[in-house]
Structures are given as C-alpha cells and as structure tokens.
Design a protein around this motif. Structure first.
Motif, short mmCIF file in Angstrom:
data_model
loop_
_atom_site.label_atom_id
_atom_site.label_comp_id
_atom_site.label_asym_id
_atom_site.label_seq_id
_atom_site.Cartn_x
_atom_site.Cartn_y
_atom_site.Cartn_z
N VAL A 1 1.00 -1.50 -0.43
CA VAL A 1 0.58 0.31 -0.65
C VAL A 1 0.98 1.39 -0.12
N ALA A 2 0.58 1.99 -0.90
CA ALA A 2 1.64 3.21 -0.88
C ALA A 2 0.51 4.55 -0.98
N PRO A 3 0.36 4.84 0.37
CA PRO A 3 -0.35 6.43 1.25
C PRO A 3 0.07 7.50 0.03
N GLY A 4 -0.91 8.28 -0.10
CA GLY A 4 -0.23 10.28 -0.31
C GLY A 4 -0.15 10.66 1.29
N MET B 1 -0.77 20.34 0.01
CA MET B 1 -0.13 18.72 -0.02
C MET B 1 -1.25 18.38 -0.20
N ALA B 2 -2.52 18.86 0.49
CA ALA B 2 -3.98 18.24 0.82
C ALA B 2 -4.27 18.96 -0.76
N LYS B 3 -3.84 19.47 -1.80
CA LYS B 3 -4.46 19.98 -2.59
C LYS B 3 -4.17 19.81 -3.68
N MET B 4 -3.45 18.45 -3.67
CA MET B 4 -2.28 17.56 -4.86
C MET B 4 -3.25 16.47 -5.34
N ASN B 5 -4.32 16.59 -4.42
CA ASN B 5 -5.34 14.96 -5.51
C ASN B 5 -6.39 16.26 -5.19
#
Length: 246
Positions: free
Chosen positions: A182-185, A204-208
């Motif tokens: 598992v590779a979390p953001g 960073m929250a807005k990166m996705n």
C-alpha cells in the motif's frame, strides 16, 4: 486461510497513526492482533485494552523491527500466544526529509535500517512462518511516483520495498499467500504533519482531485481489503491510496 475467528495478524508500528488504525480495523474484522511498538508501551497497551473491551483479542509486543532476532522473537510470541500467524502488515517506518546535499549519514542509515531492513526482516520471517493462505502487506509511499524534493532517501527505501514485494509474491508460489504493498499519499498522521507549516499541509492536501488529506482509516480500509476474502486475487501489486494524486 484459517477460520475467521482464529486468524492472527501482526501489525508493526501499530501504537499510533496508520498502524493503530489498521490494528483496530483488523480486530473489528475478527482478527487477533499483535500490536508492535518500538518505544513507549502506553499507547500500544491502551489499544489492546480498547480492542479487548470490544470483545477482540490483542497483545502488545515491543520489537525493534530492524533487529532480525527481535523480529523472530515477535513471531515466536505470536505463535506461543495464539498458535500461528496468518497476516503480516509491515507498517513500521520513519521519515526524515532533506535534500540529498544536506543529508547526513544518520538520516540515510536510520531510514535504511527501519524502512528497508525492517520490512525485509518482516517479509523473511513471514515467508518462512505464515500459515498457508496468509497475507503480507508492505507499506510504500506515493512519493515513489511523485518524486517530491527532500524525500529522496525515504522514497528510495520504499521503492526497494515495492520491488521486494513483487518478487516475494512470486517466490511464495503454491502456498496461496498474497504479497502486496500500500502506497499512501499524504495522511493526517504525526509522521506526515511533523515540521510542516499549515500552508504546506494545505498545499499538499490540494495535490489530489479529492482535495483533502487521507485519514488513517482510509488506509486501514485498503489493508482490510487486501487481507480479507475479497482481496484474494490481488497479488504482487502496489495499491496507491492517494485520492488520485499523480
């Protein structure tokens, strides 16, 4: 796998953050859980009491995952207490950020010891000792793909874990044991938030495209899927749980 009521999972680094959420979720799904911690016993023992209060079974195990003998001893403890081990969640990790030019030997060596050697120690022991039909879930990071500045050593340890994940999945042919990562953001944990300004966290929250940070429970749900009955056909994969961050 063995009967649901007797499945046993070891979760490393499980006294807080993502690891604690994983341990709590697996206990709720019927697993007996070994809650590994490296330093303070208090949070791990509190989580054991919380799980037991809900009718589950758990024990806390202090183990330095970078020490092969200690990892072996934790499996010994689980086998003595519960009869065997079905699942290993290799969650324990540390993150120390710096540009390559500014990285000292300690920053490199500590992350290699915990993130890479610790994961290797767990995989090796699990490959030898998991009951047939078991599951191994390793932890990587979405930074392996995004390649953000200052994350080079941390991401390098996790890229190595991804490679070992794929290879081990093939080496366990014939035993019905799956091995995935598992590779979390970015997730709202102390590990991620420590040292970051509110502005950086918001950016960073807005990166996705979901425009939020992940929660430990988001990641625990992914692990629960991989170790549960619906994840039995997923093997040798890296699941990037990051809200669509590229």
């Amino acid at each position: 796998m063995t009967d649901k009521t007797s499945r046993v999972a070891i979760v490393t680094g499980a006294s807080r953050g993502i690891g604690a959420a994983v341990a709590e979720r697996l206990a709720g799904d019927g697993f007996t859980v070994v809650i590994n911690y490296s330093a303070s016993a208090g949070p791990a023992e509190a989580l054991v009491r919380e799980i037991e209060a809900k009718g589950g079974r758990a024990l806390a195990a202090k183990t330095d995952v970078s020490d092969a003998d200690a990892m072996r001893g934790m499996f010994d403890t689980a086998e003595r207490a519960f009869g065997g081990v079905d699942v290993l969640v290799n969650n324990a990790g540390i993150m120390k950020l710096a540009k390559i030019a500014d990285s000292d030997d300690a920053l490199f060596d500590q992350q290699i010891a915990v993130n890479l050697k610790g994961s290797f120690n767990g995989m090796r022991e699990a490959a030898r000792r998991l009951r047939d039909g078991g599951r191994i879930v390793n932890f990587s990071t979405s930074v392996v793909g995004t390649k953000l500045e200052t994350y080079s050593v941390y991401a390098a340890t996790k890229a190595a874990v991804e490679t070992m994940t794929a290879i081990l999945s093939k080496e366990l042919r014939g035993r019905n044991i799956t091995v995935n990562a598992v590779a979390p953001g970015p997730v709202t944990t102390e590990l991620f938030l420590n040292g970051k300004s509110p502005e950086l966290v918001e950016r960073m929250a807005k990166m996705n495209p979901m425009e939020r940070l992940g929660t430990p429970e988001d990641i625990a749900s992914v692990v629960a899927f991989l170790v549960g009955p619906d994840g039995g056909w997923i093997n040798g994969q890296v699941l990037r749980a990051n809200g669509g961050m590229v």
